[in-house]
Design a protein around this motif. Structure first.
Motif, PDB file in Angstrom:
ATOM      1  N   LEU A   1       0.822  -1.221   0.000  1.00 49.76           N
ATOM      2  CA  LEU A   1       0.000   0.000   0.000  1.00 49.76           C
ATOM      3  C   LEU A   1       0.847   1.259   0.000  1.00 49.76           C
ATOM      4  CD1 LEU A   1      -2.970  -0.837   2.363  1.00 49.76           C
ATOM      5  CD2 LEU A   1      -3.139   0.214   0.095  1.00 49.76           C
ATOM      6  N   LEU A   2       2.051   1.158   0.554  1.00 45.18           N
ATOM      7  CA  LEU A   2       2.896   2.349   0.605  1.00 45.18           C
ATOM      8  C   LEU A   2       3.739   2.501  -0.656  1.00 45.18           C
ATOM      9  CD1 LEU A   2       3.877   2.278   4.363  1.00 45.18           C
ATOM     10  CD2 LEU A   2       2.397   3.905   3.197  1.00 45.18           C
ATOM     11  N   ASP A   3       3.445   1.660  -1.664  1.00 46.10           N
ATOM     12  CA  ASP A   3       4.110   1.772  -2.952  1.00 46.10           C
ATOM     13  C   ASP A   3       5.644   1.698  -2.820  1.00 46.10           C
ATOM     14  OD1 ASP A   3       4.051   1.959  -5.631  1.00 46.10           O
ATOM     15  OD2 ASP A   3       3.944   4.153  -5.705  1.00 46.10           O
ATOM     16  N   PRO A   4       6.128   0.647  -2.151  1.00 41.78           N
ATOM     17  CA  PRO A   4       7.574   0.560  -1.911  1.00 41.78           C
ATOM     18  C   PRO A   4       8.347   0.253  -3.179  1.00 41.78           C
ATOM     19  CG  PRO A   4       6.525  -1.488  -1.290  1.00 41.78           C
ATOM     20  CD  PRO A   4       5.415  -0.543  -1.661  1.00 41.78           C
ATOM     21  N   ARG A   5       9.624   0.570  -3.163  1.00 44.30           N
ATOM     22  CA  ARG A   5      10.492   0.170  -4.273  1.00 44.30           C
ATOM     23  C   ARG A   5      11.218  -1.127  -3.941  1.00 44.30           C
ATOM     24  NH1 ARG A   5      14.314   4.764  -5.618  1.00 44.30           N
ATOM     25  NH2 ARG A   5      14.780   3.544  -7.471  1.00 44.30           N
ATOM     26  N   ILE A   6      11.309  -1.410  -2.643  1.00 43.42           N
ATOM     27  CA  ILE A   6      11.969  -2.649  -2.221  1.00 43.42           C
ATOM     28  C   ILE A   6      11.086  -3.364  -1.196  1.00 43.42           C
ATOM     29  CG2 ILE A   6      14.016  -3.641  -1.112  1.00 43.42           C
ATOM     30  CD1 ILE A   6      15.544  -1.113  -1.927  1.00 43.42           C
ATOM     31  N   LEU A   7      10.882  -4.657  -1.431  1.00 40.98           N
ATOM     32  CA  LEU A   7      10.135  -5.469  -0.486  1.00 40.98           C
ATOM     33  C   LEU A   7      11.106  -6.499   0.094  1.00 40.98           C
ATOM     34  CD1 LEU A   7       7.152  -5.789   0.409  1.00 40.98           C
ATOM     35  CD2 LEU A   7       6.913  -7.532  -1.358  1.00 40.98           C
ATOM     36  N   ILE A   8      11.214  -6.525   1.413  1.00 36.21           N
ATOM     37  CA  ILE A   8      12.094  -7.507   2.045  1.00 36.21           C
ATOM     38  C   ILE A   8      11.211  -8.570   2.698  1.00 36.21           C
ATOM     39  CG2 ILE A   8      13.919  -7.906   3.759  1.00 36.21           C
ATOM     40  CD1 ILE A   8      14.859  -5.047   3.336  1.00 36.21           C
ATOM     41  N   CYS A   9      11.236  -9.777   2.132  1.00 40.75           N
ATOM     42  CA  CYS A   9      10.423 -10.876   2.655  1.00 40.75           C
ATOM     43  C   CYS A   9      11.328 -11.789   3.460  1.00 40.75           C
ATOM     44  CB  CYS A   9       9.797 -11.665   1.514  1.00 40.75           C
ATOM     45  SG  CYS A   9       8.754 -10.664   0.453  1.00 40.75           S
ATOM     46  N   ASP A  10      11.101 -11.861   4.764  1.00 44.81           N
ATOM     47  CA  ASP A  10      11.951 -12.676   5.629  1.00 44.81           C
ATOM     48  C   ASP A  10      11.196 -13.919   6.078  1.00 44.81           C
ATOM     49  OD1 ASP A  10      13.712 -13.790   7.389  1.00 44.81           O
ATOM     50  OD2 ASP A  10      14.057 -11.966   8.568  1.00 44.81           O
ATOM     51  N   GLU A  11      11.493 -15.051   5.453  1.00 46.25           N
ATOM     52  CA  GLU A  11      10.826 -16.326   5.748  1.00 46.25           C
ATOM     53  C   GLU A  11       9.314 -16.169   5.673  1.00 46.25           C
ATOM     54  OE1 GLU A  11      12.585 -19.054   6.160  1.00 46.25           O
ATOM     55  OE2 GLU A  11      14.524 -18.493   6.996  1.00 46.25           O
ATOM     56  N   CYS A  12       8.836 -15.413   4.685  1.00 46.42           N
ATOM     57  CA  CYS A  12       7.419 -15.062   4.682  1.00 46.42           C
ATOM     58  C   CYS A  12       6.512 -16.222   4.283  1.00 46.42           C
ATOM     59  CB  CYS A  12       7.160 -13.822   3.824  1.00 46.42           C
ATOM     60  SG  CYS A  12       7.300 -14.139   2.068  1.00 46.42           S
ATOM     61  N   THR A  13       7.095 -17.335   3.825  1.00 41.39           N
ATOM     62  CA  THR A  13       6.241 -18.498   3.556  1.00 41.39           C
ATOM     63  C   THR A  13       6.578 -19.663   4.485  1.00 41.39           C
ATOM     64  OG1 THR A  13       7.742 -19.452   1.912  1.00 41.39           O
ATOM     65  CG2 THR A  13       6.106 -17.883   1.097  1.00 41.39           C
ATOM     66  N   SER A  14       7.524 -19.454   5.380  1.00 38.23           N
ATOM     67  CA  SER A  14       8.075 -20.592   6.133  1.00 38.23           C
ATOM     68  C   SER A  14       7.108 -21.223   7.123  1.00 38.23           C
ATOM     69  CB  SER A  14       9.338 -20.171   6.867  1.00 38.23           C
ATOM     70  OG  SER A  14      10.265 -19.683   5.941  1.00 38.23           O
ATOM     71  N   SER A  15       6.112 -20.465   7.605  1.00 40.08           N
ATOM     72  CA  SER A  15       5.223 -21.078   8.587  1.00 40.08           C
ATOM     73  C   SER A  15       3.971 -21.642   7.916  1.00 40.08           C
ATOM     74  CB  SER A  15       4.842 -20.062   9.664  1.00 40.08           C
ATOM     75  OG  SER A  15       4.188 -18.978   9.064  1.00 40.08           O
ATOM     76  N   LEU A  16       3.939 -21.620   6.585  1.00 44.25           N
ATOM     77  CA  LEU A  16       2.753 -22.114   5.882  1.00 44.25           C
ATOM     78  C   LEU A  16       2.997 -23.531   5.355  1.00 44.25           C
ATOM     79  CD1 LEU A  16       2.145 -18.892   3.756  1.00 44.25           C
ATOM     80  CD2 LEU A  16       1.022 -19.509   5.902  1.00 44.25           C
ATOM     81  N   ASP A  17       1.907 -24.299   5.203  1.00 46.89           N
ATOM     82  CA  ASP A  17       2.127 -25.622   4.625  1.00 46.89           C
ATOM     83  C   ASP A  17       2.397 -25.486   3.119  1.00 46.89           C
ATOM     84  OD1 ASP A  17      -0.308 -25.739   3.165  1.00 46.89           O
ATOM     85  OD2 ASP A  17      -1.348 -26.246   5.020  1.00 46.89           O
ATOM     86  N   VAL A  18       2.836 -26.597   2.525  1.00 51.63           N
ATOM     87  CA  VAL A  18       3.432 -26.521   1.195  1.00 51.63           C
ATOM     88  C   VAL A  18       2.522 -25.879   0.132  1.00 51.63           C
ATOM     89  CG1 VAL A  18       4.409 -27.898  -0.693  1.00 51.63           C
ATOM     90  CG2 VAL A  18       4.992 -28.415   1.666  1.00 51.63           C
TER      91      VAL A  18
END
Ligand SMILES: Nc1ncnc2c1ncn2[C@@H]1O[C@H](COP(=O)(O)OP(=O)(O)OP(=O)(O)O)[C@@H](O)[C@H]1O
Ligand SMILES: [Mg+2]
Length: 253
Positions: A163-180
């Motif tokens: 929403l803040l229209d970023p130029r850089i997105l830092i995803c830190d283990e953003c899928t790690s707690s989800l199932d496959v």
């Protein structure tokens, strides 16, 4: 080049002793590039992400955003940097106030950063963004975080970051707690958002197969060092370092 880290070193004091979590780590991130950072637990991935995103200060070394040293930014430049670099973490729940509705949670950063936006404009922006991340605004906005599953909350967290229209997105283990299967959904969402809006990403994970799926280049870390960095396909098909070989063999066995 949108972001550059040069010789980042980070020391922590643990039980009166100095512990070096990062040791002269350097890399550059290009406009619209996805750089994957992979390595075992404790290799320094999150610390590095937080330092280049301005959440922690390095012990030595510098981070340049658009050629400017982020430790010297002030006033409007600092605000712009803060807004331009957004994070998505492993547990979205922990980053959301449980007593607030999703409407309030999503509106807050917009209210703070764009003071002139009217209520109607904010409502429209957050509804549009929810649709883009695959959530139905009608069945989302009035509910609190506890109403949603982990995968849904991660979509909402991605909406909040974008929403803040970023130029850089830092995803830190953003899928790690989800199932496959949910992991794949969120990864696909990030890939399509990347194509749509052309945001640069730093994608951190301990799982090299996940990192490969989304990254243009991969940086392999171990014990606070960069082991190697290169094009994703090259790192996977012809890893140079024995540590990378082990990571690849374990992931694709
Ligand atoms: N605030 C701190 N104080 C002391 N040591 C810290 C601190 N933050 C991180 N460390 C240490 O620095 C090292 C790197 O931590 P970091 O969280 O960056 O690793 P990581 O690669 O993200 O690991 P994980 O895959 O488990 O998330 C670890 O040994 C960790 O214990
Ligand atoms: Mg981490």
């Amino acid at each position: 080049m949108i972001l550059e880290a040069t010789a980042i070193t980070k020391d922590f004091k643990v039980k009166q002793k100095k512990f070096r979590a990062l040791d002269r780590v350097s890399f550059a991130l290009d406009e619209k590039e996805v750089l994957g950072i992979v390595g075992e637990s404790g290799s320094g991935k999150s610390t590095l992400g937080e330092i280049v995103g301005g959440l922690q200060k390095p012990t030595s070394g510098s981070v340049y955003y658009d050629g400017k040293d982020i430790s010297n930014l002030n006033g409007d430049d600092k605000k712009l940097f803060r807004r331009s670099v957004q994070f998505v973490f492993q547990s979205p729940k922990e980053t959301m106030n449980p007593y607030f509705s999703i409407r309030t949670i999503l509106a807050e950063p917009l209210r703070i950063n764009y003071r002139k936006l009217s209520k109607t404009e904010i409502e429209r922006s957050i509804s549009d963004m929810l649709i883009r991340v695959g959530m139905d605004p009608k069945n989302t906005l009035s509910y609190r975080p506890s109403h949603f599953s982990g995968g849904q909350l991660q979509r909402i967290a991605i909406a909040r970051a974008l929403l803040l229209d970023p130029r850089i997105l830092i995803c830190d283990e953003c899928t790690s707690s989800l199932d496959v299967s949910l992991q794949a959904q969120i990864l696909n969402l990030l890939v399509s958002l990347k194509k749509e809006i052309g945001v640069s990403m730093i994608f951190i994970s301990h799982d090299i197969s996940v990192v490969r799926y989304i990254s243009d280049r991969i940086m392999v870390m171990k014990d606070g060092h960069v082991v190697e960095i290169g094009e994703s396909d090259e790192i996977i098909t012809s890893p140079k370092d024995s540590y990378t070989k082990t990571l690849v063999e374990t992931a694709y066995r």
